[in-house]
Structures are given as structure tokens and as C-alpha cells.
Design an enzyme around this catalytic site. Sequence first.
Site, mmCIF file in Angstrom:
data_model
loop_
_atom_site.group_PDB
_atom_site.id
_atom_site.type_symbol
_atom_site.label_atom_id
_atom_site.label_comp_id
_atom_site.label_asym_id
_atom_site.label_seq_id
_atom_site.Cartn_x
_atom_site.Cartn_y
_atom_site.Cartn_z
ATOM 1 N N HIS A 1 -3.653 4.295 4.687
ATOM 2 C CA HIS A 1 -4.790 3.360 4.710
ATOM 3 C C HIS A 1 -6.028 4.027 4.110
ATOM 4 O O HIS A 1 -6.734 3.458 3.299
ATOM 5 C CB HIS A 1 -5.068 2.912 6.146
ATOM 6 N N ARG B 1 0.861 -1.177 0.000
ATOM 7 C CA ARG B 1 0.000 0.000 0.000
ATOM 8 C C ARG B 1 0.901 1.231 0.000
ATOM 9 O O ARG B 1 1.502 1.567 1.021
ATOM 10 C CB ARG B 1 -0.862 -0.028 1.267
ATOM 11 N N TYR C 1 4.064 5.237 11.557
ATOM 12 C CA TYR C 1 4.416 3.832 11.818
ATOM 13 C C TYR C 1 5.336 3.170 10.795
ATOM 14 O O TYR C 1 5.727 2.036 10.972
ATOM 15 C CB TYR C 1 3.146 2.985 11.981
#
Lengths: 319, 372
Positions: free
Chosen positions: B268, B264, B277
Amino acid sequence: MTYREAIRAGLREALRSDPRVFLMGEDVGRYGGAYACSRGLLEEFGPERVRDTPLSESTFVGAGIGAALGGMRPIVEVMTVNFSLLALDQVVNNAATLRHMSGGQFSIPLAVRMATGGGRQLAAQHSHSLEGWYAHIPGIKVLTPATVADAKGMLLAALQDPDPVFIFEHAMLYPMEGELDEDAGAADISQARVRRQGNDVTLITFGGSLPKTLEAAEQLASLEIEAEVVDARVLRPLDISTFLTSVAKTHRVVIVDEAWRTGSFAAEISAQIMEQGFDHLDAPVARICAAEVPMPYAKHLEEAALPQVGIIVKTVQGL
Amino acid sequence: MKAAVAVEDKIVRVLGEGGEVDASKDPRLSDRDLLTLYRAMLLNRMVDERMFRLQRQGRIAFYIGATGEEAAIIGAAFAMGEKDWVVPCYREFGAAYVRGFTLRDFFCQIFGNAQDLTKGRQMPVHIASSRLHVLSVSSPVGTQIPHAVGLAIAAKIRKAKEAALVFFGDGATSEGDFHVSMNFAGVFRAPCVFLCRNNQWAISVPRERQTAAPSIEIKAKAYGFEGVLVDGNDVLAIYATTKKAFEKARSGGGPTLIEAFTYRLGPHSTSDDPHAYRGEDEVELWKKKDPLIRFREYLEKRKLWHQDRETKLMQDLNEEILSTLKEVEQIPPPPPESIFEDVYAVMPWHLREQRDQLLRWLEERKKITESY
């Protein structure tokens, strides 16, 4: 004929008359169902249409949704309401919402049957009465057949319905004997029904509490109190007008509901009667529910927790 | 790095990272099909970019994209038949697009306007099309997987040569519904293709925190059917693998689990900031493996593509996006009382009552507002 046999007759008729109908769940095939409702059907219809599945509630309900979307008319048997909680996401987030959330593009003609209620000394995790919870959810229909005729007729009606229908069969009712017109097809699933006429008090109930309430009404008759017993039958969408008609006549209401009192379906019925029938009431609406404890196992403890005929009689006398 | 070694050992790949083709595995799509695929992938990428901007401008509430995963989504859907079912996760606009869901359909859905097929009731990108056999998106993770199995079982009972493809992410493989559905499909040899877009991150949680297994596809083995690990950034590998899985499903061979190993590249969703993160170095590494770049290099090698065509296509798509947006933004929202429709096939009395109550209140409010 028994309630159980009436369900079986309904299943058989549905499987015979509609090739889209198939039954799936845990132990429904070779074993004939945990409550013996489907006994003999595997032999008659074969393993594709009477399908024993892996033990996963979320999957047989979820796959039932998928099969309904795929043009079938699945009947899913979840052994009991207690275990249906393992499939609750499929009910609340999926079966109940897909028509609306897809803008009306998808229809889920799914019938889900399960046993509900206590009284058989099986302790809390086998004795829940959660049909009132289910009735909280828009998008599904909730049926509580309390007679032999409804046991068959409601199942056939569920299979004609374009929406997901949940049928709660009280486990104490399976051996109950009753009349069944063999030719009777689908039952009405939009209305409550008066099961006993009376002018002094309205007793509203559903499912497994109906026989107890009728018995209480007989005892009350010997005390010269004529109770009208109304069987709600369909918890969602609820037919409040039948209750109001009765209340307008009797002016007193007692609701008998085997679920826990706080937030119960009895509370909903009570609220609606107050909202729409307040002027008819001569006394506060009374409720008889289960003790708000996890259902105990030992017989005398379980009896203490459940609504009993004597309590219904006593409550009516105290109004 | 155990996982990486296991991946390289068995990954199915048709296009190398420089766009060179493995002729033995080439699904031999026509030039026209290849260009259709490329166009869809580029459109999906450009729509993602535009929608993120729109959300930042406050014109839409939410968006969730497919950036970096276009090959896995579009390549798989392109391998399906018209009657087959797509059971999407929430990044599968591209899958619906290649089945006929238009850009206009998509934008109407994102704006939740009066022409939105989901009638303003669903979050953006949570599309549905019964006509195109694209099931309604369900937000709770993994809950769509049993629906695909049910659709597949229904096809089998009806003896229709149809199958279902269900998309989900690596995070969903930790959900019970993934396992029980795979088990169900295995037992009934349901014509179902499970496609896991392993994009390495479930919001902030890395793939290693979802499973200690070296790969996701090996989980199929426990359920009695085949799992295949595919380079998810290789559109031809995804296409070929999905096609094969569908042929197997239709001929009674049962289900397949495809793990599309991808990444990805973006957040998100518009509610996420991945800087919290994961490091840029990791993202940079994967940007070099961008499925669009790889496919374009392949098309260039085949003399189907060059810079001028790329520039022209980008201009055309940009124009199409902007003009469609302009039109769609003018469409009014659905009327408030429409919320009561489609709860049931036939509106019950209590909803009619609630609808009438709302209408009366709206009428009253209008009068109050006008009197000011």
C-alpha cells in the site's frame, strides 16, 4: 427590518451583483430555506443559482469547496449547526487546510451559513452551540452576527473574503427587528464592537446571547451598575484588543456564551484576558455558559439549561 | 468466483494479454502519443522503485506508489483536456506528470524542500498544482470526491466545456462521500468522471470486504448514470473509455463511473508489508498481467519498440532520476517561519504574533548553541 430579512437582502444583493455567486443547500429553493431566509430568491434567480440539493451535508459543503476552487463564490446553507457535523471532515480536513497544504496555490472563497443555538424547544440535536468548536480551526473564519446590520453586512463581507467563512446565525435572532441602512455594504469582519458603553463591568458575548446581555445591562443600570457590552462578532480571528481596552477601563469581566462551559469559547476569551490583561483585573473573570447537559426539550428544563438575563445580573452583582 | 465471471462478461479491453489489439476498439493514438504514454508509465515504475529504496535508506519519510496501476492512472489523465481538472487520490503522480508536472516538481515535493510547490507541508506524493489543474491531495479517504462534483458544477454554471476526473480506490467506495457525490452528480448531470482504481486491496482488506456487489461499476446504475468496467491494466482501454466519458460529460450527457480493474503489485505504501495478508501466488498471477509488459508487447508488435530501445530508455530515465535527485537533495528546507503563511490569504494578527515569537525563540536558540 428583521434579521431574517436582512440575510435575504444580503443574499439578493450578492446574487444580483456577482454572477459567480450561487446558493445551495437543503430546501433553499422552492421552500425558501428552513428559516425562510431565501424565500422568493428561486423565483428571481432560477434553479441553477438557488439550488435545492440532495440531502447530504458533506456533499453540499464538499461540492461548495469544489465550486469555489472552480471560480465560483458559493453560499452553502447547512440547515443547522447540528447537522453540519455530517460535513465536519470537509470543514476541518479540507476547507480549512487546502490553501496551506497546497502551498498557497488554492483559495477557497466559500461562505457557509447555518443556524445555531437553543431556546426554541427543539431538544439537544437541534440546539447545539458549536461555533466555539469551529473557532478552534485555523484556516477558516467564524462569524456570529448578532444584529440586523451584521446579518447582512457579514454575509457580504464573507463573499468578498478569499478564505472559507462560516456564519452562525442564532435561530432566536431570525425574527428580531433592527435598523438597517439599505446602502450599507460589507461589514468589517476583523473587529469586536462595543454595543453599550459603561465603566463598571465588561460583559463580553456574541451571537444569540447579545440581546440577553444587553437586557441584563439595562437591568444593571437600574441598580446603578453601568455595564459595557462588547459583541465579539468574529470568533476567528479573534479581536482581543477591543476586550482589553474595555477591561482596562472597567477592571471586571463577565463572559456570556451559550455553549457548554468546559473547553468553551468563553474559556478562550478568559485565558487571553488573563494572559494579556491580568494587571487590569480586580476580580477573576466570570463565565456564564449553558449547563453541561444535552439540551432538554421541555420549556422549563430548557430555560434551566440556558444562560438567562437574571443569572447575568446576579453574577455581575456578585463580582 | 462470481465476481470474476461478472468481470470477464463485460470488461472493456483493447489490448489482449499478449499485446494483441482489438482493432474495432483501438483509439488510434499516434506513434508519438503511444511512446509518450509508455515513457511516462516506465518512468513512474522506476521512480516508485527508487523512492522505496530512498525511504528504506531514511532519506525520505514516506512514499506511496502506483506499481501495477500505471495504465489506469496515466491512460486516464492522457485522455483529458488542459482545462479539465484532475482530482487525485494519492497514487496519481503519473496523471500529473502527463499534464506537465515534472520529475523535479515531484522530488521537491517528496523532500518537502524550499522549492516544493506544497512548501514542505504535505506528505510525500500528496501533490498539488493549480497551474495544471491538479487539485491538492486529501488524505481522508474519499473526501476529494465531492470536490470534483463541485468543480464540475462550477464548469456547468460557467458554461465552460470543462469536466473533472476524480480518482479513488476500491476502499473509498465504502465511504459515504463516494455514494453521496455520485448521487449529487447524477441529479445535476455534472460533467464529472469518477474513476475507481479497483486494485483489489484497501491496505489489507480485500475488495470482497468492501461490497457484496459483483462489481463496483454497477453502483452507477443506482445513481442514474452509466458505469463502465475496464481492464485497468490496458492503457488503451482506459484511454478510450475516459475519452468517451469526457466527451459525454462535455456535451451535457452527465457523469460516468469507470471501474479500472487492476492490481496493486506493491505494498500500500512504505508503511505496509503485504505478506501479512496476501499470498505470493496471487501477486505472481497479476505480475503476468503487468500493464507495462502488455503495452510493450503491443508496441513491439507495431514495430515501435524493441529491446535496444527499452535498454536505452531505462538508462536515460535512470540517469534523469538520479541527476534530478542529486540536485533536489541539495535544496534547503523552507524557513521555519513559513509555516504561518497561507493559513489565510492575509496573515491575521495572532499568526504574526506567533511567527514573531518563533523567530525570537530561534534567534535565542542560535545564541545558546553558539555559546557552547
